[in-house]
Design an enzyme around this catalytic site. Structure first.
Site, mmCIF file in Angstrom:
data_model
loop_
_atom_site.group_PDB
_atom_site.id
_atom_site.type_symbol
_atom_site.label_atom_id
_atom_site.label_comp_id
_atom_site.label_asym_id
_atom_site.label_seq_id
_atom_site.Cartn_x
_atom_site.Cartn_y
_atom_site.Cartn_z
ATOM 1 C CG HIS A 38 -13.760 -28.568 37.956
ATOM 2 N ND1 HIS A 38 -14.820 -28.638 38.839
ATOM 3 C CD2 HIS A 38 -12.662 -28.925 38.683
ATOM 4 C CE1 HIS A 38 -14.391 -29.012 40.023
ATOM 5 N NE2 HIS A 38 -13.081 -29.200 39.962
ATOM 6 C CG HIS A 59 -14.436 -33.366 39.857
ATOM 7 N ND1 HIS A 59 -13.309 -33.468 39.074
ATOM 8 C CD2 HIS A 59 -14.133 -32.465 40.820
ATOM 9 C CE1 HIS A 59 -12.368 -32.679 39.550
ATOM 10 N NE2 HIS A 59 -12.848 -32.042 40.610
ATOM 11 C CG ASP A 65 -9.269 -31.278 40.073
ATOM 12 O OD1 ASP A 65 -10.187 -30.448 40.222
ATOM 13 O OD2 ASP A 65 -9.172 -32.322 40.753
ATOM 14 N NE ARG A 113 -7.199 -31.259 43.806
ATOM 15 C CZ ARG A 113 -7.524 -30.127 43.180
ATOM 16 N NH1 ARG A 113 -8.771 -29.695 43.171
ATOM 17 N NH2 ARG A 113 -6.589 -29.420 42.582
HETATM 18 C C1 OGA Z 1 -11.800 -31.091 44.106
HETATM 19 C C2 OGA Z 1 -13.213 -30.729 43.961
HETATM 20 C C3 OGA Z 1 -15.397 -31.136 44.904
HETATM 21 C C4 OGA Z 1 -16.006 -31.365 46.230
HETATM 22 O O1 OGA Z 1 -11.397 -31.510 45.207
HETATM 23 O O2 OGA Z 1 -11.061 -31.003 43.125
HETATM 24 O O3 OGA Z 1 -13.607 -30.204 42.959
HETATM 25 O O4 OGA Z 1 -17.151 -31.877 46.254
HETATM 26 N N1 OGA Z 1 -14.002 -31.084 44.992
HETATM 27 O O5 OGA Z 1 -15.381 -31.050 47.242
HETATM 28 MN MN MN Z 2 -11.923 -30.244 41.439
#
Ligand code: OGA
Ligand code: MN
Length: 282
Positions: free
Chosen positions: A104, A258, A106, A273
């Site tokens: 995805h 990601h 974000d 985040r």
């Molecule tokens: C995010 C996410 C992935 C992870 O923080 O947006 O998708 O590995 N994280 O924690």
């Molecule tokens: Mn994410």
């Protein structure tokens, strides 16, 4: 002193930034260099940082206003700009051990999806729990000319509600309220997204939130999106970030996807985040 950027040898869309201490206010010239760097390298890795929530928020704000997520249960009570991906929970947040375990970008389901995200690691398992990143500029460039022509002008439909429901299996998540649903209506974005500053084109689709293609039968659109997702996640476009405590990764959501990976949940994993607001994709 100018910022030291070390592109990774096999995946040059990732660069390690070596001489910036995120616990200190950064100068406007450093901010300008980093803003320019994120247009050349879609992922900036800062290692060995020790920052608190105020410093994380303050550094992130250099790149734009911060997004507050529609789902409140993961937001730190005193810092709604910070979403805690913490498998033990943190300060009352709902524990989450596999957030984002699908490809995805974000919050791509908003009319103005976020430009970037800054993920900081506080606790990590000894193995696994890597985050995979796909280079969507390189994925676009590698398409054949027929496909590039076919995609010109096409728009993908992005939505959150269906994904949220899928994640809710096992009853771990409550349903979205009517008010939350009203915040996340389905939207369309161009499948080929152009960075307005550089003119570079990236594939802007993802497995998590793209549902179909505007003006195409749903199954036909879905099939094309599946083909594009499979292409963009070929190993040649992927960087796997193995987290150490104190890493902060700043990625460009306009030009990457990601995906979280599995790990042994007997170990704690705690990540914070922040998310930088962005513009309407063109
Ligand atoms: C995010 C996410 C992935 C992870 O923080 O947006 O998708 O590995 N994280 O924690
Ligand atoms: Mn994410």
């Amino acid at each position: 002193m100018s910022v030291s950027l070390k592109p990774m040898t096999t995946t040059a869309f990732v660069a390690v930034v070596e001489n910036v201490d995120l616990s200190q206010p950064v100068s406007s010239s450093t901010v300008a260099e980093l803003r320019s760097a994120i247009n050349r390298h879609s992922i900036l890795v800062f290692r060995g940082q020790t920052i608190d929530n105020d410093q994380h928020v303050a550094f992130s704000r250099n790149f734009g206003a911060l997004e507050i997520h529609t789902v409140k249960q993961y937001l730190l009570p005193d810092y709604p700009e910070i979403i805690a991906l913490a498998n033990r929970g943190e300060n009352g947040t709902t524990p989450i051990d596999n957030g984002g375990a699908y490809w995805h970008s974000d919050i791509s389901y908003k009319i103005k999806p976020p430009m970037g995200s800054l993920l900081y690691s506080l606790e990590v398992p000894p193995d696994g729990g890597d985050t995979l990143y796909a280079d969507m500029y390189a994925a676009y460039d590698a398409l054949d000319e027929n496909m590039k022509r076919k995609l010109e002008g096409l728009r993908a439909i992005h939505g959150y509600a269906a994904r949220f429901e899928k994640m809710g299996e096992g009853g771990k998540r409550p349903q979205l309220s009517a008010e939350q649903l009203a915040e996340v209506p389905e939207v369309n974005h161009p499948i080929v997204r152009t960075n307005p500053e550089t003119g570079r084109k990236a594939l802007y689709i993802n497995e998590g939130f793209t549902l179909g293609i505007e003006g195409m039968p749903m199954d036909e659109g879905r099939a094309l999106l599946d083909t594009l997702n499979a292409h963009a996640t070929e190993p040649r476009f992927i960087y796997a970030h193995h987290w150490r405590v104190g890493d902060l990764v700043f990625w460009d959501n306009r030009a990457t996807m990601h995906c979280a990976t599995a790990y042994d949940t007997q170990y704690a994993r705690t990540m914070h985040r922040t998310t930088i607001q962005g513009d309407t994709p063109i």
